[in-house]
Design a protein around this motif. Structure first.
Motif, PDB file in Angstrom:
ATOM      1  N   ASP A 108      38.508 -29.637 -17.068  1.00  8.07           N
ATOM      2  CA  ASP A 108      39.045 -30.926 -16.630  1.00  8.07           C
ATOM      3  C   ASP A 108      39.168 -31.792 -17.879  1.00  8.07           C
ATOM      4  N   TYR A 109      40.244 -31.583 -18.633  1.00  7.13           N
ATOM      5  CA  TYR A 109      40.347 -32.190 -19.945  1.00  7.13           C
ATOM      6  C   TYR A 109      40.639 -33.688 -19.900  1.00  7.13           C
ATOM      7  N   ALA A 110      41.277 -34.146 -18.836  1.00  7.45           N
ATOM      8  CA  ALA A 110      41.529 -35.582 -18.708  1.00  7.45           C
ATOM      9  C   ALA A 110      40.207 -36.328 -18.548  1.00  7.45           C
ATOM     10  N   SER A 111      39.329 -35.809 -17.662  1.00  7.53           N
ATOM     11  CA  SER A 111      38.022 -36.445 -17.467  1.00  7.53           C
ATOM     12  C   SER A 111      37.163 -36.306 -18.719  1.00  7.53           C
ATOM     13  N   ALA A 112      37.280 -35.152 -19.390  1.00  2.00           N
ATOM     14  CA  ALA A 112      36.536 -34.952 -20.631  1.00  2.00           C
ATOM     15  C   ALA A 112      36.957 -35.980 -21.669  1.00  2.00           C
ATOM     16  N   GLY A 113      38.273 -36.217 -21.760  1.00  2.27           N
ATOM     17  CA  GLY A 113      38.765 -37.194 -22.727  1.00  2.27           C
ATOM     18  C   GLY A 113      38.243 -38.584 -22.455  1.00  2.27           C
ATOM     19  N   ALA A 114      38.181 -38.961 -21.178  1.00  7.96           N
ATOM     20  CA  ALA A 114      37.665 -40.287 -20.825  1.00  7.96           C
ATOM     21  C   ALA A 114      36.197 -40.415 -21.213  1.00  7.96           C
ATOM     22  N   SER A 115      35.430 -39.352 -21.009  1.00  9.22           N
ATOM     23  CA  SER A 115      34.007 -39.396 -21.362  1.00  9.22           C
ATOM     24  C   SER A 115      33.812 -39.346 -22.872  1.00  9.22           C
ATOM     25  N   PHE A 116      34.645 -38.566 -23.554  1.00  9.77           N
ATOM     26  CA  PHE A 116      34.573 -38.567 -25.013  1.00  9.77           C
ATOM     27  C   PHE A 116      34.855 -39.976 -25.551  1.00  9.77           C
ATOM     28  N   TYR A 117      35.843 -40.656 -24.943  1.00 11.46           N
ATOM     29  CA  TYR A 117      36.169 -42.013 -25.377  1.00 11.46           C
ATOM     30  C   TYR A 117      34.982 -42.945 -25.171  1.00 11.46           C
ATOM     31  N   ALA A 118      34.365 -42.864 -23.999  1.00 11.71           N
ATOM     32  CA  ALA A 118      33.230 -43.738 -23.698  1.00 11.71           C
ATOM     33  C   ALA A 118      32.097 -43.512 -24.697  1.00 11.71           C
ATOM     34  N   SER A 119      31.894 -42.258 -25.075  1.00  9.93           N
ATOM     35  CA  SER A 119      30.868 -41.947 -26.067  1.00  9.93           C
ATOM     36  C   SER A 119      31.306 -42.376 -27.464  1.00  9.93           C
ATOM     37  N   ALA A 120      32.593 -42.206 -27.753  1.00  6.35           N
ATOM     38  CA  ALA A 120      33.116 -42.551 -29.083  1.00  6.35           C
ATOM     39  C   ALA A 120      32.951 -44.027 -29.397  1.00  6.35           C
ATOM     40  N   ILE A 121      33.225 -44.888 -28.413  1.00  7.05           N
ATOM     41  CA  ILE A 121      33.128 -46.327 -28.682  1.00  7.05           C
ATOM     42  C   ILE A 121      31.678 -46.778 -28.770  1.00  7.05           C
ATOM     43  N   GLU A 122      30.747 -45.895 -28.364  1.00 12.30           N
ATOM     44  CA  GLU A 122      29.326 -46.185 -28.557  1.00 12.30           C
ATOM     45  C   GLU A 122      28.794 -45.554 -29.836  1.00 12.30           C
ATOM     46  N   GLY A 123      29.715 -44.998 -30.644  1.00  7.82           N
ATOM     47  CA  GLY A 123      29.336 -44.570 -31.987  1.00  7.82           C
ATOM     48  C   GLY A 123      29.014 -43.114 -32.162  1.00  7.82           C
ATOM     49  N   ASN A 124      29.221 -42.275 -31.133  1.00  4.73           N
ATOM     50  CA  ASN A 124      28.927 -40.848 -31.273  1.00  4.73           C
ATOM     51  C   ASN A 124      30.023 -40.202 -32.122  1.00  4.73           C
ATOM     52  N   VAL A 125      29.633 -39.683 -33.270  1.00  8.68           N
ATOM     53  CA  VAL A 125      30.600 -39.142 -34.226  1.00  8.68           C
ATOM     54  C   VAL A 125      31.298 -37.902 -33.671  1.00  8.68           C
ATOM     55  N   ASN A 126      30.553 -37.021 -33.014  1.00 10.10           N
ATOM     56  CA  ASN A 126      31.165 -35.822 -32.449  1.00 10.10           C
ATOM     57  C   ASN A 126      32.152 -36.183 -31.346  1.00 10.10           C
ATOM     58  N   ALA A 127      31.834 -37.221 -30.577  1.00 11.63           N
ATOM     59  CA  ALA A 127      32.743 -37.679 -29.531  1.00 11.63           C
ATOM     60  C   ALA A 127      34.001 -38.270 -30.154  1.00 11.63           C
ATOM     61  N   GLN A 128      33.849 -38.978 -31.262  1.00 10.10           N
ATOM     62  CA  GLN A 128      35.020 -39.544 -31.942  1.00 10.10           C
ATOM     63  C   GLN A 128      35.958 -38.428 -32.388  1.00 10.10           C
ATOM     64  N   TYR A 129      35.388 -37.352 -32.907  1.00 10.62           N
ATOM     65  CA  TYR A 129      36.204 -36.201 -33.296  1.00 10.62           C
ATOM     66  C   TYR A 129      36.897 -35.594 -32.082  1.00 10.62           C
ATOM     67  N   ASN A 130      36.126 -35.355 -31.030  1.00 17.03           N
ATOM     68  CA  ASN A 130      36.693 -34.712 -29.846  1.00 17.03           C
ATOM     69  C   ASN A 130      37.725 -35.596 -29.154  1.00 17.03           C
ATOM     70  N   TYR A 131      37.498 -36.908 -29.169  1.00 17.76           N
ATOM     71  CA  TYR A 131      38.492 -37.791 -28.578  1.00 17.76           C
ATOM     72  C   TYR A 131      39.767 -37.769 -29.420  1.00 17.76           C
ATOM     73  N   GLY A 132      39.614 -37.676 -30.731  1.00 13.25           N
ATOM     74  CA  GLY A 132      40.784 -37.531 -31.585  1.00 13.25           C
ATOM     75  C   GLY A 132      41.589 -36.294 -31.216  1.00 13.25           C
ATOM     76  N   VAL A 133      40.896 -35.195 -30.922  1.00 16.67           N
ATOM     77  CA  VAL A 133      41.566 -33.964 -30.494  1.00 16.67           C
ATOM     78  C   VAL A 133      42.295 -34.198 -29.171  1.00 16.67           C
ATOM     79  N   SER A 134      41.622 -34.903 -28.244  1.00 20.03           N
ATOM     80  CA  SER A 134      42.224 -35.186 -26.935  1.00 20.03           C
ATOM     81  C   SER A 134      43.500 -36.010 -27.082  1.00 20.03           C
ATOM     82  N   VAL A 135      43.445 -37.011 -27.968  1.00 19.19           N
ATOM     83  CA  VAL A 135      44.618 -37.860 -28.201  1.00 19.19           C
ATOM     84  C   VAL A 135      45.734 -37.048 -28.850  1.00 19.19           C
ATOM     85  N   TYR A 136      45.375 -36.222 -29.822  1.00 21.99           N
ATOM     86  CA  TYR A 136      46.361 -35.403 -30.531  1.00 21.99           C
ATOM     87  C   TYR A 136      47.056 -34.435 -29.575  1.00 21.99           C
TER      88      TYR A 136
END
Length: 257
Positions: A108-136
């Motif tokens: 469920d990549y759409a939901s994964a992307g939303a959760s990666f984003y939520a983690s990314a804005i809280e400073g999780n570096v791995n989430a920032q990378y994964n959200y970048g992949v989701s956006v790309y």
């Protein structure tokens, strides 16, 4: 006054409405219009600052001085970063990241992307990378290669080697950002310092093929990097990689972001 100072002029700032989404669209339009000129990289810098203000600073600072930040020099920029880092909620970041991985397992990549984003804005570096992949990859809407570069940059600044590799690739190919082989080489070298074999190999290819003008004549060192990529468990090889990437980074200097 430097060219960068001229770029961040009152005329440019007056175009900012204060609405992040409107301003981003306006700046992207301006960026597209000058994509093949020297000003393209200045617009990238400005857009990255607006992204950082929207995603990481404004949610944490209700009275945030947006336009002052966008036009800021390093002192105000660093002060905002320090405040935001103190306000990151690590517990939330870890929980959102764990949720994202569960969604990935469920495909469920759409939901994964939303959760990666939520983690990314809280400073999780791995989430920032994964959200970048989701956006790309367009898993959270239409692919946005400039925004993916932003998230790869955030993750790279936090020490994520995969993000450094992906950011380097975008600069190498001019995808979303203006092609810049010096920035590509900078991030490849930073990633190689973390002994990621694929990036050590990439540094070797760039040097061996003399792709970057600043490092022409280093083909033999490039071939040594190519060999080193398969021997990173050896202390002397790691020392070679560390010493040579330090020289590359020192020669390039920090990229202007």
């Amino acid at each position: 006054m430097s060219m960068l100072d001229c770029f961040f002029s009152d005329a440019i700032l007056e175009k900012l409405s204060g609405n992040f989404d409107d301003d981003i669209q306006m700046l992207k339009s301006e960026y597209a219009a000058c994509a093949n000129t020297v000003f393209a990289e200045f617009y990238e810098t400005l857009i990255f600052r607006v992204y950082r203000a929207k995603f990481l600073i404004a949610p944490k600072m209700p009275n945030f001085r947006y336009k002052e930040y966008v036009d800021s020099q390093s002192q105000y920029f660093e002060t905002c970063n320090e405040l935001v880092e103190k306000l990151f909620d690590q517990q939330k970041a870890e929980q959102f990241y764990a949720d994202a991985l569960k969604y990935v397992a469920m495909k469920d990549y759409a939901s994964a992307g939303a959760s990666f984003y939520a983690s990314a804005i809280e400073g999780n570096v791995n989430a920032q990378y994964n959200y970048g992949v989701s956006v790309y990859n367009g898993e959270v809407g239409e692919p946005d290669y400039l925004e993916s570069a932003f998230w790869y940059l955030m993750a790279s600044l936090g020490g994520n080697a995969k993000a450094m590799s992906n950011l380097g690739i975008q600069y190498r190919n001019g995808v979303g950002v203006k092609q810049n082989l010096n920035r590509m080489m900078y991030w490849y070298a930073k990633g190689a310092q973390m002994f990621m074999p694929s990036i050590v190999h990439d540094v070797g290819l760039v040097l061996a093929n003399e792709e970057v003008e600043a490092f022409a004549g280093n083909a033999s060192i490039g071939r040594a990097f190519l060999q080193a990529a398969y021997r990173l468990d050896e202390p002397d090889v790691r020392e070679f990689v560390t010493d040579n990437t330090e020289q590359i980074i020192e020669a390039l200097g920090d990229p202007e972001i």
